[in-house]
Design a protein around this motif. Structure first.
Motif, PDB file in Angstrom:
ATOM      1  N   GLY A   1      -4.584  -0.450  -5.900  1.00 53.85           N
ATOM      2  CA  GLY A   1      -4.493  -1.847  -5.520  1.00 53.85           C
ATOM      3  C   GLY A   1      -5.768  -2.328  -4.872  1.00 53.85           C
TER       4      GLY A   1
ATOM      5  N   GLN B   1       1.842  -2.357   5.295  1.00 55.02           N
ATOM      6  CA  GLN B   1       1.826  -2.994   3.974  1.00 55.02           C
ATOM      7  C   GLN B   1       1.549  -1.989   2.859  1.00 55.02           C
TER       8      GLN B   1
ATOM      9  N   ILE C   1       0.497  -1.140  -0.890  1.00 56.71           N
ATOM     10  CA  ILE C   1      -0.261  -1.786  -1.966  1.00 56.71           C
ATOM     11  C   ILE C   1      -0.305  -0.912  -3.225  1.00 56.71           C
TER      12      ILE C   1
END
Length: 332
Positions: free
Chosen positions: A150, A144, A146
């Motif tokens: 983030g 993932q 980010i």
């Protein structure tokens, strides 16, 4: 932005009622801070005594308080040392672990930077990536992303996540220079001096108290730029049909190509090629690499030779290596 306050009366009472456990929590700030936030601690005293009617037991009122959340975090690099890289390289990875060292569920803001004190060059951070399947390997398209600034969702006490910082090396970085990237994690509830309190914002409805780490932590990982160079030196030896060294029809000319890898690091896909000069013919079976014969055909060894030229595939070679390719032609 949460407004910090001084510890409320209820929290001060809790400290007075449970002094020893509180000191124990402060002794190990890098680990989850003991009893989970939101836990209610109750205690009732009792006394017994002998009277005219026999033994009598009485109890006090019950004293209870809720454990507040301590905000702490730890960040550590997972790489064993500096990583070799090259100028202009993209997708360069440094790996970190972020651990919730507090006693309540907490999310964290992650900030990555390529501007670190002492850098010879500053990597450009392109993204922060979470290790989605927890295998410790950066897998684009699986893990993932980010971005470079983030947040990560609330983590339970002692939970840890692996984080990859991805960056690009400047094209003008010089050989031997070192450049580091840093990763900072900060509790979303707030940070600051130890003891600052965020009223009512802790797990379970209590307060959140900044711990010994100030609710923020940083670690860095570095790259070292390694740039290898290749030089070629070609020479020829002539043997004529009469035992001399004149270039006449029928003379054998042996070409020797010396390849030297300098600088630091390594080069990949190194191939040494040469054409058969006009006015000569390749002498089959004379191609060698470092004195070892190579077959002329395209097979499992490193060489190929034909009437038009030779090709020696040296592959990846580290700086400091030297190799010699040799072959012979006959003058027409």
């Amino acid at each position: 932005m949460h407004k910090p306050t001084s510890p409320p009366p209820r929290f001060r009472r809790a400290l007075g009622l449970a002094l020893v456990p509180t000191l124990a929590l402060g002794a190990a700030p890098a680990m989850a801070a003991g009893t989970q936030a939101g836990t209610t601690i109750r205690n009732t005293a009792s006394a017994s005594f002998d009277g005219n009617a026999g033994t009598t037991t009485i109890t006090s009122n019950t004293v209870e308080f809720k454990v507040d959340e301590v905000l702490d975090v730890a960040v550590a690099g997972k790489d064993s040392g500096d990583a070799s890289t090259r100028a202009g390289a993209t997708g360069q990875v440094r790996t970190f672990t972020v651990t919730n060292a507090g006693n309540g569920a907490e999310g964290f803001r992650l900030v990555a930077s390529g501007t670190v004190g002492g850098n010879g060059f500053n990597p450009t951070v392109t993204s922060i990536v979470l290790d989605s399947n927890n295998n410790g390997i950066h897998e684009p398209g699986v893990d993932q992303v980010i971005a470079a600034d983030g947040t990560i969702a609330a983590m339970n006490p002692d939970d840890a996540v692996t984080v990859f910082v991805i960056s690009t090396v400047p094209a003008d970085a010089a050989n031997g220079q070192r450049g580091a990237v840093s990763l900072t994690a900060t509790a979303l509830t707030g940070s600051g001096a130890p003891g600052i309190t965020f009223a009512g914002q802790g797990t379970g409805g209590g307060d959140a108290v900044v711990g010994a780490t100030r609710s923020t932590a940083l670690a860095a990982g570095a790259f070292v730029l390694t740039r290898a160079t290749v030089t070629l030196v070609k020479s020829a030896t002539v043997v004529d049909p009469f035992g001399g060294s004149r270039a006449v029809p029928g003379s054998l000319v042996t070409y020797r190509i010396a390849a030297a890898i300098g600088g630091s690091g390594s080069v990949a896909g190194l191939r040494v090629t040469d054409t058969i000069p006009t006015g000569t013919k390749y002498r089959p079976g004379t191609l060698t690499l470092n004195g070892t014969a190579l077959t002329d055909g395209a097979d499992s060894d490193a060489g190929v030779a034909s009437a038009t030229g030779i090709d020696a595939n040296l592959g990846t070679q580290a700086a400091g290596q030297n190799h010699t390719v040799q072959f012979t032609v006959v003058i027409d």
